[in-house]
Design a protein around this motif. Sequence first.
Motif, PDB file in Angstrom:
ATOM      1  N   CYS A 160      -4.794  -3.808   6.549  1.00  0.00           N
ATOM      2  CA  CYS A 160      -3.825  -3.312   7.519  1.00  0.00           C
ATOM      3  C   CYS A 160      -3.841  -1.779   7.691  1.00  0.00           C
ATOM      4  CB  CYS A 160      -2.441  -3.818   7.115  1.00  0.00           C
ATOM      5  SG  CYS A 160      -1.102  -3.075   8.056  1.00  0.00           S
ATOM      6  N   PRO A 162       4.180  -4.318   9.191  1.00  0.00           N
ATOM      7  CA  PRO A 162       4.366  -5.583   9.912  1.00  0.00           C
ATOM      8  C   PRO A 162       5.265  -6.572   9.178  1.00  0.00           C
ATOM      9  CG  PRO A 162       2.118  -5.392   9.064  1.00  0.00           C
ATOM     10  CD  PRO A 162       2.766  -4.058   8.876  1.00  0.00           C
ATOM     11  N   ARG A 165       0.828  -1.214   0.000  1.00  0.00           N
ATOM     12  CA  ARG A 165       0.000   0.000   0.000  1.00  0.00           C
ATOM     13  C   ARG A 165       0.859   1.259   0.000  1.00  0.00           C
ATOM     14  NH1 ARG A 165      -5.100   1.649   1.978  1.00  0.00           N
ATOM     15  NH2 ARG A 165      -5.698  -0.503   2.409  1.00  0.00           N
TER      16      ARG A 165
END
Length: 355
Positions: free
Chosen positions: A274, A334, A233
């Motif tokens: 996320c 992450p 992203r």
Amino acid sequence: MSKNRLLQRDIKQVKQPPYIIKPDEIRKYDLKNLIFNRVVTDPNWPGHQRMIDERVPEMLKDPQPGYTHVDFALEEAAWTLHDTFQGSFARSRIPKYRKPKAEIDHDLSTIPYKVENPARMSIYVKRAAQLFGASLTGICQLNLNWLYADTEIPRNCNTAIVMAIEMDPEGIATSPAIPASSATGVGYSRMGFVLALLGEFIRNLGYDAIQCGNDSGISIPLAIDAGLGQLGRHGLLITPQFGSRVRLCKIFTNLPLRPDSPIDFGVTETCRRCKRCAEACEVDAISFDDEPTFTPKCSSNNAGALKWYVDSELCYEFWCNNGGDCSTCISVCPYTKNTFDKVPLQPEEFWTLKT
Ligand code: SF4
Ligand code: SF4
């Protein structure tokens, strides 16, 4: 995906690169749109004539943790090899300034090495790259869409060797403080070192090597094609091994090599849920949309691909206000592998000797 829990079985080799493009809309990227070029050429944008380090003298009058004279001294030093060694981005034999006393009467590049087995040759190249300092190496057939509009390379240099260089984890984890910029600078300098040595290795076998950092073509889709990772992203490559905590470089060559398969380890699905990078970005340069789109955010974006477009104008303006670049979207992801539990680290935690 919980932090650092990616398993080998989660990484699938796929036939086609894991991105969707509209073939009619994809264009070779015009470098005049690059944000760093628009600083000079685009008077209609607020970032025009703004330099990343323009606030440094003012910031040094009231130095804050992570923005001291020592931090900026480190950051400038970190870029030295990248900014001074012209051999980093050579397209042909790098001239040697230290000649041996007796002239060597042979030049290995004039003796073409016969490649009987491209798969074996690929292992030689990857091992050489590893020895020279590459953290990851992948190989792909060169997709001409990913060259810049003004790039010319010999037609037979149709293979790309793409390398990822790991950046210092503690440095990146201090982002947006200046030790993160230092880790970035070292990544670029190490890139120049690896490129020069691998380029000469290939020339010593009698083949062409066109060494490229960010120049000549877009590194991220090349890295995806070469099986190093997927697009996140935040507009960056995510690798299974290091997340986005890498810099990328590549060599175009006519050396016969076996391409790697692209990989898919579920990044797009993770990014749908996320949004941690979008939440952490101080200027909302990263999209919060649930779904990726074909609609660019600004004229520096490269249209024609389905992705979460990043507003690179907002990003660059943040860098100028920060007095250095930013890696926050890298550090909070992450997928980014660290040995410590919390991010951000404080600058004094970076300035601690490692045992
Ligand atoms: S580098 Fe920093 S400013 Fe730019 S998109 Fe990432 S988090 Fe935002
Ligand atoms: S922080 Fe989350 S949304 Fe952003 S790139 Fe990483 S996984 Fe994707």
